[in-house]
Structure formats: structure tokens, C-alpha cells
Motif scaffolding. Structure first.
Motif, PDB file in Angstrom:
ATOM      1  N   UNK A 220       0.849  -1.186   0.000  1.00  0.00           N
ATOM      2  CA  UNK A 220       0.000   0.000   0.000  1.00  0.00           C
ATOM      3  C   UNK A 220       0.886   1.236   0.000  1.00  0.00           C
ATOM      4  N   UNK A 221       0.559   2.155  -0.886  1.00  0.00           N
ATOM      5  CA  UNK A 221       1.243   3.444  -0.958  1.00  0.00           C
ATOM      6  C   UNK A 221       0.227   4.533  -0.703  1.00  0.00           C
ATOM      7  N   UNK A 222       0.531   5.441   0.205  1.00  0.00           N
ATOM      8  CA  UNK A 222      -0.359   6.557   0.474  1.00  0.00           C
ATOM      9  C   UNK A 222       0.433   7.846   0.289  1.00  0.00           C
ATOM     10  N   UNK A 223       0.050   8.601  -0.751  1.00  0.00           N
ATOM     11  CA  UNK A 223       0.766   9.820  -1.100  1.00  0.00           C
ATOM     12  C   UNK A 223       0.138  11.073  -0.496  1.00  0.00           C
ATOM     13  N   UNK A 224      -0.779  10.880   0.454  1.00  0.00           N
ATOM     14  CA  UNK A 224      -1.415  12.045   1.064  1.00  0.00           C
ATOM     15  C   UNK A 224      -0.366  12.887   1.779  1.00  0.00           C
ATOM     16  N   UNK A 225      -0.336  14.165   1.468  1.00  0.00           N
ATOM     17  CA  UNK A 225       0.659  15.058   2.059  1.00  0.00           C
ATOM     18  C   UNK A 225      -0.023  16.044   2.997  1.00  0.00           C
ATOM     19  N   UNK A 226       0.677  16.387   4.041  1.00  0.00           N
ATOM     20  CA  UNK A 226       0.229  17.447   4.942  1.00  0.00           C
ATOM     21  C   UNK A 226       1.301  18.530   4.924  1.00  0.00           C
ATOM     22  N   UNK A 227       0.953  19.769   5.233  1.00  0.00           N
ATOM     23  CA  UNK A 227       1.951  20.837   5.212  1.00  0.00           C
ATOM     24  C   UNK A 227       3.180  20.481   6.040  1.00  0.00           C
ATOM     25  N   UNK A 228       4.345  20.652   5.418  1.00  0.00           N
ATOM     26  CA  UNK A 228       5.593  20.332   6.097  1.00  0.00           C
ATOM     27  C   UNK A 228       6.114  18.947   5.798  1.00  0.00           C
ATOM     28  N   UNK A 229       5.327  18.116   5.123  1.00  0.00           N
ATOM     29  CA  UNK A 229       5.777  16.761   4.808  1.00  0.00           C
ATOM     30  C   UNK A 229       5.612  16.466   3.322  1.00  0.00           C
ATOM     31  N   UNK A 230       5.789  17.491   2.489  1.00  0.00           N
ATOM     32  CA  UNK A 230       5.674  17.300   1.055  1.00  0.00           C
ATOM     33  C   UNK A 230       6.744  16.327   0.559  1.00  0.00           C
TER      34      UNK A 230
END
Length: 254
Positions: A220-230
Motif C-alpha cells: 500500500x502506498x499513500x501519497x497524502x501530504x500534509x503541510x511540512x511533509x511534502x
């Protein structure tokens, strides 16, 4: 370096200006792939004079729906051998376009190729299947764990194929592929981990049975990004019952 006379210089410039068209037996210029899909990287494939064509001087610009490539030719008294070059044009949404190749200073293109980019055809369903909003192709790995990595290739129809190269408990290199997956959300992809085995690369002849493949787990790959973890992704995979979870980052080659 010999000094050219005015007549020789004019001849050289004329030969440079027509270096593309003058290649004997050259195949017709084309855009590849032949049937491009939206946001698929395209190339203009053309046969050029190896002496005349200077790839280091090549520039590219978009004029509405025309992709214009321009190069400054080298001055060649004697024509060079023909060679085929692929000029990257970029990726575009669905529509009609044309690619043009100019010799710098000329008003008429040496090459003009019209082409059409098709949209992705999907079967209407309710609800619509999830699809990504970005291309995640590239090299990924964990910066604190050098020596292993993950290469991803995402196609124009959003399919993902990955190559995972790691080390086993005996510190021997192993590689697996990620395939046959689907997008669960616009950022989360799940597929199979496949182990490939075959004859050694030193074998003089490749046997008819070739390589063997078996599914050894899921990834499983999850490319969801949050600010500061691009440029970070959550990666979990299972191989023969053993599960690994880690945060990976994309390598940007400069």
C-alpha cells in the motif's frame, strides 16, 4: 582552425539550414507514442544530420496548441551521418496539437507534425472509480536507509508498476515488483507484491521457460501530504507474511 571564404561560409550555412531535410532515406518525422493519451510524455522523433544538429542549443516553447522546438545548427562543410533523435515535448491535456522544429533564424519549420492527444476512456460507474490527481512516478526511498529503494512508473491510465529492491536476512539483494493494483482514494494505492525468479544473467542462452513469478504479499502506498511533509509517502508491504511500514521520500535528480 581553417578560415572559411565567404562562398564556403554561405555554403556551410545553407547546408546547415537544410540539414534535416537533406538526410537521405530519413524516416518520416513522428510524435511518439503514436496514439498519445492525456498527460503522457511525448517526443518528436526525427532523423537529423549528426554534424548539423546541436542538441545543446535546443529550446522549446508552447504557442497556443503548437509546440515549437528550435536549435542553432553547427556549421558543417561535410554532412554528418544520419541519426534519429527524440525531442521531449512534454505532456498535454486532450486535444489537437502540432509539433514544429525550426532551425534558428528560419521562418519556415523544417518539420511540422500534427497529432491528437486522446482523453482517458472510462466505463461510467456509480460511484466513479478513484483516480490520482498527480503523477507519482520516480525514485523513492528512505534517506536513513541507503541501499534499498522503490522505482514507480505511473501510466496515463493511472496504473502503477513498481520495482522494489531490498536485502534479505542473509544480506543478499532481492527485488520484487508491485503490480495489479487499484486506487482506493485519490492518494492511496494498493496492489500485489510479486517475486520474480529466473536463470542467472550469466547464462549463455535464456531457457524457454524463462522466469517464474509468484505473489508474496500486498503493498500500500499513500501519497497524502500534509503541510511540512511534502514529497513524503507512507509505504507498507508484506512479503511472505512479514510486514514492513516506513515513510519514504521522492528523490529529485538535479
Amino acid at each position: 582552425m581553417p578560415i572559411l571564404s565567404n562562398a564556403s561560409l554561405k555554403l556551410a550555412v545553407a547546408a546547415a539550414s537544410f540539414g534535416i531535410a537533406a538526410v537521405a532515406g530519413a524516416a518520416q518525422p513522428e510524435v511518439v507514442p503514436a496514439l498519445p493519451t492525456q498527460f503522457e510524455t511525448l517526443h518528436l522523433r526525427v532523423t537529423v544530420d549528426a554534424c548539423n544538429f546541436d542538441e545543446n542549443s535546443l529550446t522549446l516553447e508552447l504557442r497556443e496548441r503548437t509546440i515549437v522546438a528550435t536549435f542553432k545548427p553547427r556549421l558543417c562543410i561535410v554532412p554528418g551521418p544520419p541519426k534519429v533523435v527524440d525531442i521531449e515535448l512534454g505532456a498535454y491535456p486532450a486535444g489537437d496539437y502540432q509539433a514544429e522544429l525550426y532551425v534558428k533564424g528560419e521562418r519556415t519549420p523544417s518539420v511540422r507534425v500534427p497529432f491528437t492527444v486522446s482523453g482517458v476512456v472510462t466505463t461510467p460507474t456509480d460511484p466513479l472509480p478513484a483516480r490520482p490527481v498527480a503523477d507519482h512516478s520516480g525514485l523513492w526511498g528512505a534517506t536513513e536507509e541507503p541501499g534499498w529503494g522503490l522505482t514507480l512508473e505511473q501510466g496515463p491510465t493511472f496504473q502503477i508498476f513498481g520495482a522494489l529492491y531490498v536485502f534479505d536476512a542473509a544480506r543478499q539483494p532481492q527485488w520484487y515488483t508491485l503490480q495489479a493494483g487499484r486506487w482506493e482514494t485519490s492518494t492511496r494505492w494498493t496492489g500485489q507484491v510479486v517475486k520474480s525468479e529466473g536463470p542467472p544473467w550469466t547464462s549463455p542462452n535464456y531457457p524457454s521457460d524463462g522466469a517464474q513469478y509468484r505473489s508474496v504479499g500486498v503493498a500500500t502506498l499513500d501519497f497524502q501530504m500534509i503541510p511540512g511533509s511534502e514529497d513524503l509517502a507512507a509505504f507498507s508491504y508484506t512479503i511472505d507474511g512479514q510486514t514492513v511500514e516506513k515513510t519514504i521520500s521522492r528523490y529529485r535528480l538535479r
